[in-house]
Scaffold this motif. Structure first.
Motif, PDB file in Angstrom:
ATOM      1  N   ILE A 285      -4.423   1.503   6.915  1.00 22.14           N
ATOM      2  CA  ILE A 285      -4.948   1.339   5.465  1.00 22.14           C
ATOM      3  C   ILE A 285      -5.438   0.033   5.061  1.00 22.14           C
ATOM      4  O   ILE A 285      -6.497  -0.119   4.573  1.00 22.14           O
ATOM      5  CB  ILE A 285      -4.085   1.964   4.361  1.00 22.14           C
ATOM      6  CG1 ILE A 285      -3.496   3.608   4.651  1.00 22.14           C
ATOM      7  CG2 ILE A 285      -4.483   1.932   2.873  1.00 22.14           C
ATOM      8  CD1 ILE A 285      -2.822   3.893   3.848  1.00 22.14           C
ATOM      9  N   ARG A 286      -4.687  -0.978   5.379  1.00 17.02           N
ATOM     10  CA  ARG A 286      -5.065  -2.270   5.071  1.00 17.02           C
ATOM     11  C   ARG A 286      -6.212  -2.748   5.953  1.00 17.02           C
ATOM     12  O   ARG A 286      -6.930  -3.538   5.334  1.00 17.02           O
ATOM     13  CB  ARG A 286      -3.864  -3.164   5.382  1.00 17.02           C
ATOM     14  CG  ARG A 286      -2.673  -3.339   4.436  1.00 17.02           C
ATOM     15  CD  ARG A 286      -1.755  -4.378   4.887  1.00 17.02           C
ATOM     16  NE  ARG A 286      -0.275  -4.326   4.188  1.00 17.02           N
ATOM     17  CZ  ARG A 286       0.695  -3.588   4.436  1.00 17.02           C
ATOM     18  NH1 ARG A 286       0.839  -3.187   5.728  1.00 17.02           N
ATOM     19  NH2 ARG A 286       1.452  -3.509   3.712  1.00 17.02           N
TER      20      ARG A 286
ATOM     21  N   VAL B 114       0.888  -0.765  -0.002  1.00 14.65           N
ATOM     22  CA  VAL B 114       0.164   0.094   0.132  1.00 14.65           C
ATOM     23  C   VAL B 114       0.803   1.291  -0.153  1.00 14.65           C
ATOM     24  O   VAL B 114       2.199   1.136   0.326  1.00 14.65           O
ATOM     25  CB  VAL B 114      -1.013   0.147   1.396  1.00 14.65           C
ATOM     26  CG1 VAL B 114      -1.909  -1.211   1.285  1.00 14.65           C
ATOM     27  CG2 VAL B 114      -0.282   0.037   2.555  1.00 14.65           C
TER      28      VAL B 114
ATOM     29  N   ILE C 283      -9.423   5.165  -0.331  1.00 13.26           N
ATOM     30  CA  ILE C 283      -8.182   4.731   0.213  1.00 13.26           C
ATOM     31  C   ILE C 283      -8.167   4.130   1.403  1.00 13.26           C
ATOM     32  O   ILE C 283      -7.587   2.770   1.626  1.00 13.26           O
ATOM     33  CB  ILE C 283      -7.169   5.882  -0.063  1.00 13.26           C
ATOM     34  CG1 ILE C 283      -7.150   6.591  -1.492  1.00 13.26           C
ATOM     35  CG2 ILE C 283      -5.980   5.553   0.413  1.00 13.26           C
ATOM     36  CD1 ILE C 283      -6.101   7.699  -1.533  1.00 13.26           C
ATOM     37  N   ILE C 284      -8.858   4.676   2.341  1.00 11.46           N
ATOM     38  CA  ILE C 284      -8.770   4.355   3.675  1.00 11.46           C
ATOM     39  C   ILE C 284      -9.918   3.779   4.412  1.00 11.46           C
ATOM     40  O   ILE C 284      -9.844   3.462   5.573  1.00 11.46           O
ATOM     41  CB  ILE C 284      -7.674   5.359   4.567  1.00 11.46           C
ATOM     42  CG1 ILE C 284      -7.387   5.028   5.692  1.00 11.46           C
ATOM     43  CG2 ILE C 284      -8.952   6.541   4.675  1.00 11.46           C
ATOM     44  CD1 ILE C 284      -6.408   5.863   6.494  1.00 11.46           C
ATOM     45  N   GLY C 285     -10.878   4.005   3.787  1.00  8.78           N
ATOM     46  CA  GLY C 285     -12.251   3.513   4.420  1.00  8.78           C
ATOM     47  C   GLY C 285     -12.682   4.566   5.336  1.00  8.78           C
ATOM     48  O   GLY C 285     -12.327   5.703   5.308  1.00  8.78           O
TER      49      GLY C 285
ATOM     50  N   TYR D 165      -8.327   8.116  12.426  1.00  8.84           N
ATOM     51  CA  TYR D 165      -8.083   6.654  12.224  1.00  8.84           C
ATOM     52  C   TYR D 165      -7.065   6.095  13.285  1.00  8.84           C
ATOM     53  O   TYR D 165      -6.139   6.816  13.364  1.00  8.84           O
ATOM     54  CB  TYR D 165      -7.641   6.264  10.769  1.00  8.84           C
ATOM     55  CG  TYR D 165      -8.633   6.744   9.543  1.00  8.84           C
ATOM     56  CD1 TYR D 165      -9.334   5.780   9.177  1.00  8.84           C
ATOM     57  CD2 TYR D 165      -8.635   8.032   9.063  1.00  8.84           C
ATOM     58  CE1 TYR D 165     -10.243   6.273   8.209  1.00  8.84           C
ATOM     59  CE2 TYR D 165      -9.243   8.343   8.082  1.00  8.84           C
ATOM     60  CZ  TYR D 165     -10.194   7.469   7.554  1.00  8.84           C
ATOM     61  OH  TYR D 165     -11.220   8.047   6.535  1.00  8.84           O
TER      62      TYR D 165
ATOM     63  N   THR E 233     -12.241   8.231   1.553  1.00  5.29           N
ATOM     64  CA  THR E 233     -12.803   6.811   1.809  1.00  5.29           C
ATOM     65  C   THR E 233     -12.474   5.636   0.917  1.00  5.29           C
ATOM     66  O   THR E 233     -12.408   4.569   1.340  1.00  5.29           O
ATOM     67  CB  THR E 233     -14.269   7.079   1.760  1.00  5.29           C
ATOM     68  OG1 THR E 233     -14.847   8.111   2.889  1.00  5.29           O
ATOM     69  CG2 THR E 233     -15.122   5.762   2.367  1.00  5.29           C
TER      70      THR E 233
ATOM     71  N   ASN F 297      -8.698  -0.770   7.302  1.00  2.91           N
ATOM     72  CA  ASN F 297      -9.768  -0.041   7.020  1.00  2.91           C
ATOM     73  C   ASN F 297     -10.275   0.058   5.872  1.00  2.91           C
ATOM     74  O   ASN F 297     -11.469   0.476   5.451  1.00  2.91           O
ATOM     75  CB  ASN F 297      -9.513   1.182   7.848  1.00  2.91           C
ATOM     76  CG  ASN F 297      -9.434   1.431   9.225  1.00  2.91           C
ATOM     77  OD1 ASN F 297     -10.244   0.668   9.735  1.00  2.91           O
ATOM     78  ND2 ASN F 297      -8.613   2.075   9.724  1.00  2.91           N
ATOM     79  N   ARG F 298      -9.543  -0.445   4.504  1.00  2.00           N
ATOM     80  CA  ARG F 298      -9.846   0.262   3.354  1.00  2.00           C
ATOM     81  C   ARG F 298     -10.944  -0.902   2.897  1.00  2.00           C
ATOM     82  O   ARG F 298     -11.165  -1.959   3.373  1.00  2.00           O
ATOM     83  CB  ARG F 298      -8.632  -0.129   2.461  1.00  2.00           C
ATOM     84  CG  ARG F 298      -8.406  -1.551   1.977  1.00  2.00           C
ATOM     85  CD  ARG F 298      -7.556  -1.518   0.798  1.00  2.00           C
ATOM     86  NE  ARG F 298      -6.472  -0.890   0.840  1.00  2.00           N
ATOM     87  CZ  ARG F 298      -5.446  -0.977   0.120  1.00  2.00           C
ATOM     88  NH1 ARG F 298      -5.432  -1.884  -1.049  1.00  2.00           N
ATOM     89  NH2 ARG F 298      -4.342  -0.263   0.447  1.00  2.00           N
TER      90      ARG F 298
ATOM     91  N   THR G 222     -12.502  -4.653  -1.961  1.00  2.00           N
ATOM     92  CA  THR G 222     -12.993  -4.648  -3.562  1.00  2.00           C
ATOM     93  C   THR G 222     -13.414  -5.966  -4.161  1.00  2.00           C
ATOM     94  O   THR G 222     -12.885  -7.113  -3.676  1.00  2.00           O
ATOM     95  CB  THR G 222     -11.462  -4.323  -4.418  1.00  2.00           C
ATOM     96  OG1 THR G 222     -10.519  -5.296  -4.038  1.00  2.00           O
ATOM     97  CG2 THR G 222     -10.992  -2.992  -3.985  1.00  2.00           C
TER      98      THR G 222
END
Length: 148
Positions: A140-141, A60, A78-80, A96, A76, A143-144, A147
Motif C-alpha cells: 500500500i505504501r 496504513v 487506497i492502493i494505486g 499487486y 485505486t 503503490n498508493r 497526495t
C-alpha cells in the motif's frame, strides 16, 4: 671453446652492469609533517555529514478486508494501480506484488456495470503468518497515489 664461453659470460656481465644506474636508490623525499597535514585538511572535510534518522513509516490500514465492497476507483484511491489486471470469466482480478507477498483483489460486475470487490487473497508463502499484513502495508505504501 672455453675462450668462447668466457667471452659470452663477460658480455652478459657487462650488459647486466650497464642496466644498473650506478647510484643507490633512495626513497622519495616526504614533505614535512605540517605540509602533509595541510594537504589533508584541504582535501578532507573536518565534519562528517550527520546520518539522517530513518523516517517513521506512515501508518496504513493493513487489513485486507478493507477492500471488500469497494469499486475500482475506491481500490485505486487506497492502493494505486495494480501491477497486473486479469479477466477471468465474470471476474476482474487486480494483482499487486510486494517483497515476499502477492495481493489479489477479485471484482465482479454489478448490475449497473460497476465492478465491486467480492474477494481478496493475500499470499506470502515465505513469510511467517504474522508478517503477511506488514507485507500488505508495504504494498500500500509503495503503490498508493501521491497526495498533494
Amino acid at each position: 671453446m672455453t675462450v668462447l664461453r668466457l667471452a659470452l659470460v663477460a658480455a652478459i656481465a657487462v650488459g647486466l652492469a650497464a642496466c644498473g644506474s650506478g647510484r643507490p636508490k633512495t626513497p622519495p623525499q616526504q614533505a614535512p609533517q605540517s605540509q602533509q597535514t595541510a594537504k589533508m585538511e584541504k582535501s578532507e572535510p573536518r565534519e562528517q555529514a550527520a546520518i539522517a534518522p530513518a523516517r517513521p513509516q506512515e501508518p496504513v490500514n493493513d487489513d485486507p478486508q478493507q477492500f471488500m465492497g469497494l469499486d475500482q476507483p475506491g481500490v485505486t484511491a487506497i492502493i494505486g494501480k495494480p501491477a497486473m489486471i486479469r479477466r477471468d470469466g465474470p471476474a476482474e482480478v487486480w494483482q499487486y506484488r510486494g517483497r515476499g507477498c502477492v495481493f489479489d483483489i477479485f471484482m465482479y460486475r454489478k448490475e449497473n456495470d460497476v465492478f465491486e470487490v467480492k474477494y481478496v487473497d493475500l499470499r506470502a508463502p515465505d513469510l511467517a503468518e504474522d508478517q503477511h499484513r506488514a507485507c500488505l502495508a508495504n504494498i500500500i505504501r509503495s503503490n498508493r497515489p501521491a497526495t498533494s
